[in-house]
Scaffold this active site. Structure first.
Site, mmCIF file in Angstrom:
data_model
loop_
_atom_site.group_PDB
_atom_site.id
_atom_site.type_symbol
_atom_site.label_atom_id
_atom_site.label_comp_id
_atom_site.label_asym_id
_atom_site.label_seq_id
_atom_site.Cartn_x
_atom_site.Cartn_y
_atom_site.Cartn_z
ATOM 1 N N GLU A 80 54.168 -75.824 -1.482
ATOM 2 C CA GLU A 80 53.033 -76.768 -2.140
ATOM 3 C C GLU A 80 53.002 -77.822 -0.982
ATOM 4 O OE1 GLU A 80 51.475 -76.917 -4.923
ATOM 5 O OE2 GLU A 80 51.991 -75.002 -5.904
ATOM 6 N N CYS B 214 49.293 -85.994 -2.974
ATOM 7 C CA CYS B 214 48.678 -84.777 -2.167
ATOM 8 C C CYS B 214 47.172 -84.319 -2.429
ATOM 9 C CB CYS B 214 49.502 -83.318 -2.630
ATOM 10 S SG CYS B 214 49.667 -83.036 -4.177
HETATM 11 P P1 NAD Z 1 59.684 -85.186 2.546
HETATM 12 O O1 NAD Z 1 59.721 -86.188 3.943
HETATM 13 O O2 NAD Z 1 60.148 -85.860 1.421
HETATM 14 O O3 NAD Z 1 59.959 -83.919 3.070
HETATM 15 C C1 NAD Z 1 59.830 -82.885 1.940
HETATM 16 C C2 NAD Z 1 61.307 -82.297 2.299
HETATM 17 O O4 NAD Z 1 61.497 -81.568 3.275
HETATM 18 C C3 NAD Z 1 62.308 -83.232 1.909
HETATM 19 O O5 NAD Z 1 63.105 -82.933 0.770
HETATM 20 C C4 NAD Z 1 62.885 -83.329 3.220
HETATM 21 O O6 NAD Z 1 64.562 -83.368 3.117
HETATM 22 C C5 NAD Z 1 62.751 -81.995 3.828
HETATM 23 N N1 NAD Z 1 62.737 -81.669 5.133
HETATM 24 C C6 NAD Z 1 62.315 -82.740 5.826
HETATM 25 N N2 NAD Z 1 62.259 -82.374 7.111
HETATM 26 C C7 NAD Z 1 62.977 -81.183 7.400
HETATM 27 C C8 NAD Z 1 63.548 -80.190 8.281
HETATM 28 N N3 NAD Z 1 63.291 -80.592 9.602
HETATM 29 N N4 NAD Z 1 64.064 -79.157 7.897
HETATM 30 C C9 NAD Z 1 64.206 -78.868 6.667
HETATM 31 N N5 NAD Z 1 63.797 -79.666 5.653
HETATM 32 C C10 NAD Z 1 63.241 -80.792 6.018
HETATM 33 O O7 NAD Z 1 57.901 -85.159 2.145
HETATM 34 P P2 NAD Z 1 56.610 -85.259 3.258
HETATM 35 O O8 NAD Z 1 56.777 -83.770 3.935
HETATM 36 O O9 NAD Z 1 56.356 -86.699 3.880
HETATM 37 O O10 NAD Z 1 55.570 -85.083 1.924
HETATM 38 C C11 NAD Z 1 54.348 -85.443 2.174
HETATM 39 C C12 NAD Z 1 53.538 -84.092 2.497
HETATM 40 O O11 NAD Z 1 53.684 -83.368 1.192
HETATM 41 C C13 NAD Z 1 52.148 -84.425 2.121
HETATM 42 O O12 NAD Z 1 51.590 -83.520 3.282
HETATM 43 C C14 NAD Z 1 51.540 -83.998 1.013
HETATM 44 O O13 NAD Z 1 50.483 -83.624 1.143
HETATM 45 C C15 NAD Z 1 52.551 -82.922 0.620
HETATM 46 N N6 NAD Z 1 52.796 -82.814 -0.764
HETATM 47 C C16 NAD Z 1 52.397 -81.729 -1.479
HETATM 48 C C17 NAD Z 1 52.331 -81.629 -2.881
HETATM 49 C C18 NAD Z 1 51.786 -80.590 -3.546
HETATM 50 O O14 NAD Z 1 52.105 -80.453 -4.862
HETATM 51 N N7 NAD Z 1 50.939 -79.291 -3.036
HETATM 52 C C19 NAD Z 1 52.938 -82.664 -3.560
HETATM 53 C C20 NAD Z 1 53.436 -83.756 -2.689
HETATM 54 C C21 NAD Z 1 53.328 -83.842 -1.403
#
Ligand code: NAD
Length: 490
Positions: A221, A256
């Protein structure tokens, strides 16, 4: 330092033990029964009911999320999802009878949904309660054992989730692992039966690569640049309020599916900008940095990222409203930019914050080419009364989901799948789609010992070949009779 003083690290060895424990429990069949699934969904509902204020406080602590947004868009949404699963579960679990073909006559067939096994849910920080537990609802409803890894960027919600799930849920099958990159990497080394990841595309690629090693299926997602096309034949006030609601009333743009940018015509842009400014003032007053109805930027990294987008030379002069910042409080005011260059940073990455650029085109129809020239977004919106334009939008714009004359609210419709396409994601969930995301659709064909035609057995003959060809091609009774009597041309 005495070894017991060292905090125990959650490494690959720990992760492997955790998965083994869950596999053993899953193998007992504990999670498969309807009763277990219902009991866990009820427990989830109960923990949400009993701790509503604590949850809202955690969200406020992590994001300064306004109470109304927490209660409506995280807590109530989760409850509604849980209630839908409770109501529909029996129906979802019931095998679906399907038709069979003449080639297997006599026979009957059905599709039996079965749990995948032990699944991993990795969640993001922006809706840290809902995005952690909504996939878990699907995993439980489908009868899986599950590990949830909430986001470390919303630490108060993460530890509350750990505590509440430990207190309310069946811990032999449902676990929470808190942590950041190291812990997630340790989890990703393991073999799972599904990984459900919410977050950005860069980490999405890491997740998919880790999953590929074990041939583990994934749901990703992700996000993207969700556009809003604004035509000129609209109710401007309603449209403006709905655009603002989707952008700033959803975690101050950190959502998102938040509108990422607007496309409108050169002629209409001044009217639209005025309307946006007016409504913004109605919503947040003259000093939005002080408004309690806006979330803050989650942390200083994201604050710096957004500042960089705004400070780029070719962009900073394009601000037509807002632009104020308060770094000490991690606040950025709702900001509108007009005619930003297409090659600017702000137009080339997901904004995920309170900045809203407007692009202009000569004719509104040109908007679709602008959208389709970029990566496929998670959502796309159009405001118009023009029937033809709506049809063209639906037929020509590829995005995870579309909304005509509103923003964001498609995610509340359980009968619609929620997920991306292309760069905005893989797979979907919500309602029955969540159940399906965590189930295997097992194909089952039932035969008896009668009707054992020798047709498919050696010795092979021309007659058998002709008849089989007719049968395989779905030939009618006449064609079968012809083949039986050797009159067919095949
Ligand atoms: P985040 O930084 O919380 O990361 C998401 C998860 O990935 C966390 O649990 C984190 O621990 C893990 N993570 C981070 N770096 C990692 C790595 N190198 N290796 C393994 N795991 C790792 O969240 P984010 O990515 O900043 O979230 C924002 C993004 O998510 C935006 O692009 C947004 O559009 C997208 N998003 C999508 C949805 C959806 O439902 N489609 C919902 C919310 C957010």
């Amino acid at each position: 330092m005495a070894s017991e003083e060292l905090k125990k690290v959650f490494d690959a060895e720990e992760a492997s033990l955790l998965v083994k424990e869950l596999r053993d429990t899953f193998a007992t069949g504990r999670t498969r029964s309807y009763e277990w699934r219902i009991s866990q969904l009820k427990a989830l509902l109960k923990l949400t009911d009993n701790h509503e204020q604590e949850i809202a406080d955690a969200l406020n602590s992590d994001l300064c999320k306004p109470q109304l947004e927490s209660v409506v868009y995280e807590i109530a949404m989760l409850k509604s999802s849980c209630k839908a699963a409770l109501k529909e579960l029996k129906h979802w679990m019931t095998p679906e009878k399907v038709k069979t073909s003449i080639t297997t006559f006599p026979s009957s067939a059905e599709i039996v949904p079965e749990p995948l096994g032990v699944v991993l849910v990795i969640s993001a920080w922006n809706y840290p309660f809902l995005l952690s537990l909504d996939p878990v609802i699907g995993a439980i409803a489908a009868g899986n054992a599950v590990v949830l890894k909430p986001s470390e960027i919303a630490p108060v919600t993460s530890s509350l989730l750990e505590k509440l799930l430990r207190d309310y849920m069946d811990c032999s099958c449902i676990k929470v692992v808190e942590g950041a990159v190291a812990e997630t990497s340790a989890l990703l080394e393991q073999k799972w039966d599904k990984i459900f990841y919410t977050g950005n595309g860069r980490v999405g690629r890491i997740v998919m690569a880790a999953a590929a090693k074990h041939l583990t299926p994934v749901v990703l997602e992700l996000g993207g640049k969700s556009p809003v096309v604004v035509d000129s034949d609209i109710n401007l006030q309603v449209a403006t309020r709905r655009i603002l609601a989707g952008k700033w009333c959803f975690n101050n743009g950190q959502a998102c599916i938040a509108p990422d940018y607007i496309i409108t015509t050169k002629d209409y842009a001044p009217k639209l900008v005025d309307a946006l400014k007016n409504e913004l003032e109605n919503f947040y007053g003259k000093n939005p940095l002080e408004s309690k109805d806006l979330s803050r930027i989650v942390n200083s990294n994201h604050f710096a990222r957004l500042t960089k987008l705004l400070d780029e030379d070719k962009v900073s002069g394009k601000i037509v409203h807002g632009g104020e910042k308060d770094e000490s409080k991690l606040r950025i005011a709702p900001t509108i930019l007009l005619d930003v260059p297409r090659d600017s940073l702000i137009m080339n990455e997901e904004i995920f914050g309170p900045l809203l650029p407007i692009l202009t085109v000569d004719k509104v129809e040109e908007s679709f080419d602008v959208i389709n020239s970029g990566a496929k977004p998670l959502a796309a919106y159009v405001f118009t009364n023009n029937k033809k334009l709506k049809e063209r939008f639906v037929m020509s714009v590829s995005a995870g989901g579309l909304v005509v004359n509103d923003t964001n609210i498609h995610l509340a419709v359980h009968t619609l799948p929620f997920g991306g396409v292309g760069e905005s994601g893989v797979g979907a969930y919500h309602g029955k789609f969540s159940f399906d995301a965590f189930s295997h659709k097992k194909a089952v064909l039932y035969r008896s010992f009668v009707g054992d035609a020798s047709l498919r057995y050696p010795p092979y003959t021309n007659g058998k070949l002709k008849l089989l060809k007719v049968l395989m091609q779905g030939g009618g009774l006449l064609a079968i009779i012809r083949a039986l009597f050797g009159w067919s041309k095949v």
